[in-house]
Design a protein around this motif. Structure first.
Motif, PDB file in Angstrom:
ATOM      1  N   ILE A 261       0.837  -1.205   0.000  1.00  0.00           N
ATOM      2  CA  ILE A 261       0.000   0.000   0.000  1.00  0.00           C
ATOM      3  C   ILE A 261       0.870   1.252   0.000  1.00  0.00           C
ATOM      4  CG2 ILE A 261      -1.620   1.354   1.392  1.00  0.00           C
ATOM      5  CD1 ILE A 261      -2.929  -1.255   2.229  1.00  0.00           C
ATOM      6  N   LYS A 262       1.959   1.234   0.769  1.00  0.00           N
ATOM      7  CA  LYS A 262       2.886   2.371   0.788  1.00  0.00           C
ATOM      8  C   LYS A 262       3.460   2.611  -0.605  1.00  0.00           C
ATOM      9  CE  LYS A 262       3.481   3.617   5.249  1.00  0.00           C
ATOM     10  NZ  LYS A 262       3.390   4.999   5.753  1.00  0.00           N
ATOM     11  N   HIS A 263       3.852   1.533  -1.263  1.00  0.00           N
ATOM     12  CA  HIS A 263       4.404   1.630  -2.614  1.00  0.00           C
ATOM     13  C   HIS A 263       3.354   2.167  -3.581  1.00  0.00           C
ATOM     14  CE1 HIS A 263       6.837   0.690  -6.118  1.00  0.00           C
ATOM     15  NE2 HIS A 263       5.838  -0.037  -6.606  1.00  0.00           N
ATOM     16  N   TRP A 264       2.125   1.662  -3.463  1.00  0.00           N
ATOM     17  CA  TRP A 264       1.030   2.090  -4.337  1.00  0.00           C
ATOM     18  C   TRP A 264       0.706   3.561  -4.122  1.00  0.00           C
ATOM     19  CZ3 TRP A 264      -4.138   3.451  -3.026  1.00  0.00           C
ATOM     20  CH2 TRP A 264      -4.999   3.575  -4.124  1.00  0.00           C
ATOM     21  N   GLN A 265       0.666   3.995  -2.869  1.00  0.00           N
ATOM     22  CA  GLN A 265       0.384   5.400  -2.571  1.00  0.00           C
ATOM     23  C   GLN A 265       1.489   6.304  -3.105  1.00  0.00           C
ATOM     24  OE1 GLN A 265      -0.161   5.242   1.705  1.00  0.00           O
ATOM     25  NE2 GLN A 265      -2.390   5.115   1.508  1.00  0.00           N
ATOM     26  N   ALA A 266       2.742   5.842  -3.019  1.00  0.00           N
ATOM     27  CA  ALA A 266       3.860   6.626  -3.549  1.00  0.00           C
ATOM     28  C   ALA A 266       3.726   6.805  -5.054  1.00  0.00           C
ATOM     29  CB  ALA A 266       5.186   5.955  -3.192  1.00  0.00           C
ATOM     30  N   LYS A 267       3.299   5.743  -5.748  1.00  0.00           N
ATOM     31  CA  LYS A 267       3.100   5.838  -7.200  1.00  0.00           C
ATOM     32  C   LYS A 267       1.952   6.785  -7.536  1.00  0.00           C
ATOM     33  CE  LYS A 267       3.251   2.150  -9.724  1.00  0.00           C
ATOM     34  NZ  LYS A 267       2.975   0.780 -10.233  1.00  0.00           N
ATOM     35  N   GLN A 268       0.858   6.709  -6.739  1.00  0.00           N
ATOM     36  CA  GLN A 268      -0.269   7.603  -6.964  1.00  0.00           C
ATOM     37  C   GLN A 268       0.132   9.055  -6.745  1.00  0.00           C
ATOM     38  OE1 GLN A 268      -2.145   5.264  -8.550  1.00  0.00           O
ATOM     39  NE2 GLN A 268      -3.942   6.217  -7.647  1.00  0.00           N
ATOM     40  N   LEU A 269       0.972   9.279  -5.724  1.00  0.00           N
ATOM     41  CA  LEU A 269       1.451  10.627  -5.428  1.00  0.00           C
ATOM     42  C   LEU A 269       2.345  11.150  -6.547  1.00  0.00           C
ATOM     43  CD1 LEU A 269       1.495  12.890  -3.281  1.00  0.00           C
ATOM     44  CD2 LEU A 269       3.519  11.790  -2.296  1.00  0.00           C
ATOM     45  N   ALA A 270       3.192  10.264  -7.073  1.00  0.00           N
ATOM     46  CA  ALA A 270       4.091  10.649  -8.159  1.00  0.00           C
ATOM     47  C   ALA A 270       3.323  10.990  -9.430  1.00  0.00           C
ATOM     48  CB  ALA A 270       5.085   9.529  -8.429  1.00  0.00           C
ATOM     49  N   LYS A 271       2.205  10.291  -9.643  1.00  0.00           N
ATOM     50  CA  LYS A 271       1.385  10.559 -10.831  1.00  0.00           C
ATOM     51  C   LYS A 271       0.499  11.788 -10.667  1.00  0.00           C
ATOM     52  CE  LYS A 271       0.998   5.682 -12.215  1.00  0.00           C
ATOM     53  NZ  LYS A 271       0.036   4.547 -12.380  1.00  0.00           N
TER      54      LYS A 271
END
Length: 307
Positions: free
Chosen positions: A53-63
């Motif tokens: 989830i942390k990794h997924w949220q980081a990707k969402q934030l980057a996008k």
């Protein structure tokens, strides 16, 4: 929106069917042992999910999909919050699990779901307003509880009574989570509270029960379902789904957990409710929906009038 609603419906189905797993587990081991192993496994299983989830949220934030992402607090405050949540969770879980020895999965699901109505009422202690819709929903749900569980001599069965007291602790848990969740990472908070609940439950097992490894293995299928599916998978689906789902829609869909508990109890355990009990379930579900829908409709009407 449709995808989120489907994920929430799957979450409700998993949570509802977990009542069957809890009921089956009581055929082999005591409630403290069951809850202890369940929540220790569930808490540990959430760790890799939390990393994902942390990794997924980081990707969402980057996008740029997620904006204004603020880091959450940690340290001693997180530990204190986790202890409070874990203790309240332990109380609700213990009452629910002991009650499953004496009641059915379907009745357990519906009585537990009363926490949806109890949350806004108990919120009065924290100066949270409860509108007419909440009180109407509570009254209808109370009628449903009478039809579902109250005997001819106006008493509750032992299992239903424990389940009802447990519903108050589930409501308290929702209020506590609502108080601390904005300050801390919800996934980390969940992991810690699950582990705390597991440790407290194992302490109760050591004091009040005899832990036999062979019996634990007989109950392991139901333990793993509750630990991995109800805790790990369903929690993850809920977190992902509520990124885009409306809070009111989420509450209504998740309240269908009670209906899935009845369905699973009927399909797997051959549990059958009387006509009176079915009417009770219908009233409880109606009360829950009214307590969720009427305040939402009133808020929309006020918003439209202001605009």
């Amino acid at each position: 929106m449709l995808k989120s609603n489907i994920l929430l419906l799957i979450t409700a189905a998993i949570w509802g069917s977990a009542f069957v797993a809890q009921r089956v587990g009581m055929d082999y081991i005591g409630p403290f042992t069951y809850s202890g192993i369940r929540f220790l496994i569930g808490g540990l299983a959430l760790i890799p999910i939390a990393m994902w989830i942390k990794h997924w949220q980081a990707k969402q934030l980057a996008k740029g999909v997620v904006r204004n992402h603020e880091p959450k607090e940690g340290g001693a405050g997180l530990i204190r919050a986790s202890l409070i949540c874990g203790v309240v969770l332990f109380a609700g879980v213990t009452l629910q699990q002991v009650a499953m020895v004496y009641t059915t999965a379907g009745k357990g699901g519906f009585i537990t779901s009363l926490y949806i109505v109890l949350v806004p009422i108990m919120g009065l202690a924290f100066k949270q307003r409860a509108g007419a819709g909440v009180w109407l929903g509570a009254f209808i749900a109370l009628v449903g509880l009478y039809l579902l569980s109250i005997k001819s001599d106006f008493t509750l069965s032992y299992g239903d009574f424990l389940m009802l007291i447990g519903a108050f602790f589930w409501a308290a848990h929702v209020l506590v989570i609502g108080w601390v969740a904005p300050k801390y990472d919800p996934v980390v908070l969940s992991i810690l509270q699950f582990l705390i609940c597991g440790v407290l439950s194992m302490g109760g097992a050591v004091i009040y029960e005899t832990i036999v490894w062979a019996d634990v293995m007989l109950a392991m299928d139901s333990i793993l379902y509750a630990a991995l599916m109800s805790t790990g998978v369903a929690y993850t689906l809920q977190v992902v789904a509520q990124q885009n789902a409306k809070a009111s829609h989420a509450a209504i869909i998740l309240s269908s957990e009670a209906m899935f508990a009845v369905l699973a109890g009927w399909l797997i355990l051959d549990e059958v409710l009387t006509v009176r009990g079915l009417w009770g379930c219908a009233f409880i579900m109606t009360g829950m929906l009214i307590s969720q829908l009427l305040p939402e409709l009133r808020l929309r009407r006020l918003t439209n009038n202001v605009s």
